[in-house]
Write a protein that holds these residues in place. Sequence first.
Motif, PDB file in Angstrom:
ATOM      1  N   ILE A   5       0.872  -1.103  -0.003  1.00  0.00           N
ATOM      2  CA  ILE A   5       0.050  -0.160   0.006  1.00  0.00           C
ATOM      3  C   ILE A   5       0.665   1.290   0.053  1.00  0.00           C
ATOM      4  CG2 ILE A   5      -1.809   1.238   1.285  1.00  0.00           C
ATOM      5  CD1 ILE A   5      -2.840  -1.528   2.162  1.00  0.00           C
ATOM      6  N   CYS A   8       1.931   1.814  -3.350  1.00  0.00           N
ATOM      7  CA  CYS A   8       1.003   2.484  -4.305  1.00  0.00           C
ATOM      8  C   CYS A   8       0.804   3.905  -4.046  1.00  0.00           C
ATOM      9  CB  CYS A   8      -0.569   1.687  -3.879  1.00  0.00           C
ATOM     10  SG  CYS A   8      -0.550   0.078  -4.341  1.00  0.00           S
ATOM     11  N   VAL A  15      -5.355   1.285  -4.879  1.00  0.00           N
ATOM     12  CA  VAL A  15      -4.869   0.260  -4.102  1.00  0.00           C
ATOM     13  C   VAL A  15      -6.373  -0.888  -4.086  1.00  0.00           C
ATOM     14  CG1 VAL A  15      -5.075  -0.482  -1.503  1.00  0.00           C
ATOM     15  CG2 VAL A  15      -3.718   1.689  -2.254  1.00  0.00           C
ATOM     16  N   ALA A  54      -5.136  -0.201   5.026  1.00  0.00           N
ATOM     17  CA  ALA A  54      -5.156   0.950   3.946  1.00  0.00           C
ATOM     18  C   ALA A  54      -5.598   2.185   4.727  1.00  0.00           C
ATOM     19  CB  ALA A  54      -6.258   0.681   2.979  1.00  0.00           C
TER      20      ALA A  54
END
Length: 140
Positions: A5, A8, A15, A54
């Motif tokens: 993540i 990303c 994500v 996240a």
Amino acid sequence: MKHTIELCQKHNVAVGAHPSFPDRENFGRTNMNLPTEQVYQIVAEQLQVIHKIARQLGADLHHVKPHGALYNMAAKDSALANAIAKAIKDFDTGLILYGLSQSKMIEEAQKLKLQTAHEVFADRTYQPDGSLTRAQNRMH
């Protein structure tokens, strides 16, 4: 997952979740004939895990693409595809489901009014019905 993540975020990449069968030793590549209720629960639990990580990093989930055997089986099995799509819809109606173009997974997701992204693999071969052929071991 945390590291991915973060990558990303660093590279401005959406994500996504990549849920699979609970088959860590074979990286989710073993077919499992599980009840659809169990598949729903597996997908829902994996979405919760990645969502929590996240959020801790200030990222949002954008899409879901089932992995390995779960992806391949759901491409051909409406009941399995429906369980996956329902788990995603119940979790977040804004997520996009990635699936094999013209597959049962795309069909079931569309029935539930989920956003879909159709994909094909340029490096794979297909059966006449559009399903993927099994990957062949290229080692001699």
